[in-house]
Design a protein around this motif. Structure first.
Motif, short mmCIF file in Angstrom:
data_model
loop_
_atom_site.label_atom_id
_atom_site.label_comp_id
_atom_site.label_asym_id
_atom_site.label_seq_id
_atom_site.Cartn_x
_atom_site.Cartn_y
_atom_site.Cartn_z
N GLY A 99 0.86 -1.19 0.00
CA GLY A 99 0.00 0.00 0.00
C GLY A 99 0.90 1.23 0.00
O GLY A 99 1.81 1.34 -0.81
N GLU A 100 0.68 2.12 0.97
CA GLU A 100 1.53 3.31 1.09
C GLU A 100 2.69 3.06 2.04
O GLU A 100 3.50 3.96 2.27
CB GLU A 100 0.70 4.50 1.55
CG GLU A 100 -0.30 4.94 0.49
CD GLU A 100 -1.05 6.18 0.89
OE1 GLU A 100 -0.56 6.93 1.75
OE2 GLU A 100 -2.14 6.39 0.34
N GLY A 101 2.78 1.88 2.60
CA GLY A 101 3.82 1.55 3.56
C GLY A 101 4.76 0.46 3.07
O GLY A 101 4.99 0.31 1.86
N THR A 102 5.25 -0.31 4.02
CA THR A 102 6.26 -1.33 3.74
C THR A 102 5.98 -2.60 4.51
O THR A 102 5.60 -2.56 5.69
CB THR A 102 7.66 -0.81 4.18
OG1 THR A 102 7.93 0.41 3.51
CG2 THR A 102 8.76 -1.82 3.90
N ARG A 103 6.20 -3.72 3.87
CA ARG A 103 6.25 -5.01 4.54
C ARG A 103 7.73 -5.29 4.78
O ARG A 103 8.51 -5.44 3.82
CB ARG A 103 5.63 -6.12 3.67
CG ARG A 103 5.75 -7.50 4.26
CD ARG A 103 4.83 -7.63 5.45
NE ARG A 103 4.91 -8.99 6.01
CZ ARG A 103 4.31 -9.35 7.12
NH1 ARG A 103 3.57 -8.48 7.79
NH2 ARG A 103 4.42 -10.56 7.57
N LEU A 104 8.14 -5.29 6.04
CA LEU A 104 9.53 -5.54 6.41
C LEU A 104 9.64 -6.96 6.94
O LEU A 104 8.93 -7.34 7.87
CB LEU A 104 9.99 -4.55 7.49
CG LEU A 104 11.40 -4.78 8.06
CD1 LEU A 104 12.46 -4.60 6.97
CD2 LEU A 104 11.65 -3.83 9.22
N THR A 105 10.53 -7.75 6.34
CA THR A 105 10.77 -9.12 6.77
C THR A 105 12.22 -9.23 7.23
O THR A 105 13.14 -8.77 6.54
CB THR A 105 10.50 -10.11 5.63
OG1 THR A 105 9.17 -9.92 5.15
CG2 THR A 105 10.67 -11.55 6.10
N HIS A 106 12.38 -9.83 8.39
CA HIS A 106 13.70 -9.99 9.02
C HIS A 106 13.96 -11.49 9.18
O HIS A 106 13.15 -12.20 9.76
CB HIS A 106 13.67 -9.29 10.38
CG HIS A 106 14.95 -9.27 11.13
ND1 HIS A 106 16.18 -9.47 10.58
CD2 HIS A 106 15.17 -9.05 12.46
CE1 HIS A 106 17.11 -9.36 11.52
NE2 HIS A 106 16.51 -9.12 12.67
N HIS A 107 15.07 -11.95 8.63
CA HIS A 107 15.44 -13.37 8.69
C HIS A 107 16.82 -13.48 9.34
O HIS A 107 17.72 -12.71 9.01
CB HIS A 107 15.47 -13.97 7.29
CG HIS A 107 15.76 -15.42 7.29
ND1 HIS A 107 14.77 -16.38 7.32
CD2 HIS A 107 16.93 -16.10 7.27
CE1 HIS A 107 15.32 -17.58 7.33
NE2 HIS A 107 16.64 -17.43 7.29
N ILE A 108 16.97 -14.43 10.25
CA ILE A 108 18.25 -14.67 10.92
C ILE A 108 18.57 -16.16 10.87
O ILE A 108 17.69 -16.99 11.12
CB ILE A 108 18.22 -14.21 12.39
CG1 ILE A 108 17.90 -12.73 12.47
CG2 ILE A 108 19.54 -14.50 13.07
CD1 ILE A 108 17.79 -12.21 13.88
N ASP A 109 19.83 -16.47 10.58
CA ASP A 109 20.37 -17.83 10.66
C ASP A 109 21.59 -17.79 11.58
O ASP A 109 22.51 -16.99 11.33
CB ASP A 109 20.86 -18.35 9.30
CG ASP A 109 19.74 -18.83 8.42
OD1 ASP A 109 18.77 -19.41 8.93
OD2 ASP A 109 19.86 -18.64 7.20
N ILE A 110 21.62 -18.63 12.58
CA ILE A 110 22.77 -18.76 13.47
C ILE A 110 23.34 -20.16 13.28
O ILE A 110 22.62 -21.15 13.44
CB ILE A 110 22.37 -18.57 14.94
CG1 ILE A 110 21.76 -17.18 15.16
CG2 ILE A 110 23.58 -18.79 15.86
CD1 ILE A 110 21.15 -16.98 16.54
N THR A 111 24.62 -20.24 12.95
CA THR A 111 25.29 -21.53 12.81
C THR A 111 26.41 -21.62 13.85
O THR A 111 27.43 -20.92 13.71
CB THR A 111 25.88 -21.70 11.39
OG1 THR A 111 24.84 -21.53 10.44
CG2 THR A 111 26.50 -23.07 11.23
N PRO A 112 26.19 -22.40 14.89
CA PRO A 112 27.24 -22.55 15.91
C PRO A 112 28.43 -23.32 15.34
O PRO A 112 28.26 -24.27 14.57
CB PRO A 112 26.56 -23.38 17.01
CG PRO A 112 25.10 -23.37 16.69
CD PRO A 112 24.98 -23.13 15.23
N HIS A 113 29.65 -22.89 15.73
CA HIS A 113 30.87 -23.57 15.28
C HIS A 113 31.61 -24.21 16.45
O HIS A 113 32.06 -25.33 16.34
CB HIS A 113 31.81 -22.60 14.56
CG HIS A 113 31.29 -22.10 13.26
ND1 HIS A 113 30.96 -22.94 12.22
CD2 HIS A 113 31.04 -20.85 12.82
CE1 HIS A 113 30.53 -22.22 11.20
NE2 HIS A 113 30.56 -20.95 11.54
N SER A 114 31.73 -23.48 17.54
CA SER A 114 32.52 -24.00 18.67
C SER A 114 31.69 -25.00 19.47
O SER A 114 30.46 -25.03 19.41
CB SER A 114 32.97 -22.86 19.58
OG SER A 114 31.87 -22.35 20.31
#
Length: 148
Positions: A99-114
């Motif tokens: 519309g007159e605004g925004t659809r904001l999508t936030h994606h996070i991936d965390i990959t542990p190593h230690s």
């Protein structure tokens, strides 16, 4: 194995206004509470490949992560990869006109190593949704404050 979470919100501000806020690294600590600062290594406009440094405080422990901009499409998409000896974190934001605004999508991936990060994986998995949703609400509030 990566721990992932995605969350989207609708905002009354334009994709440009949302992108401008998210691209201003001096403002990251205002919407990401564990962030103490993000610094770009070098000068000039942000672009894919630019190196970053992320300072944080989590559970009373201060740390630094190296980073790199992996996507940067003005008013549409930005992504970062942060890493240290414990883990890799992929952070992505997408802005779509709504519309007159925004659809904001936030994606996070965390990959542990230690070994320690892998032991803490269940805690990361449990905390990630709440932290991501709170971050998005902080972005909403900061945009509203700036618009007022």
């Amino acid at each position: 194995m990566a721990i992932s979470f995605q969350h989207g919100i609708d905002l009354p501000q334009s994709p440009h206004q949302v992108f401008t806020l998210l691209a201003d690294y001096s403002k990251v600590p205002l919407w990401l509470k564990r962030c103490e600062g993000v610094a770009k290594q070098g000068s000039g406009p942000n672009k894919v490949g630019d190196k970053l440094r992320y300072a944080y405080c989590e559970g009373g422990r201060h740390g630094l992560m190296d980073g790199v901009i992996t996507a940067y499409e003005e008013d549409r998409h930005m992504a970062y990869r942060y890493y240290d000896k414990m883990m890799q974190v992929i952070v992505e934001f997408r802005m779509e006109p709504n519309g007159e605004g925004t659809r904001l999508t936030h994606h996070i991936d965390i990959t542990p190593h230690s070994f320690m990060a892998k032991l803490m994986s269940p805690m990361f998995k449990m905390k990630l949704p709440k932290q991501t949703i709170q971050t998005m609400e902080n972005i909403r509030a900061l945009l509203a404050k700036e618009a007022a």
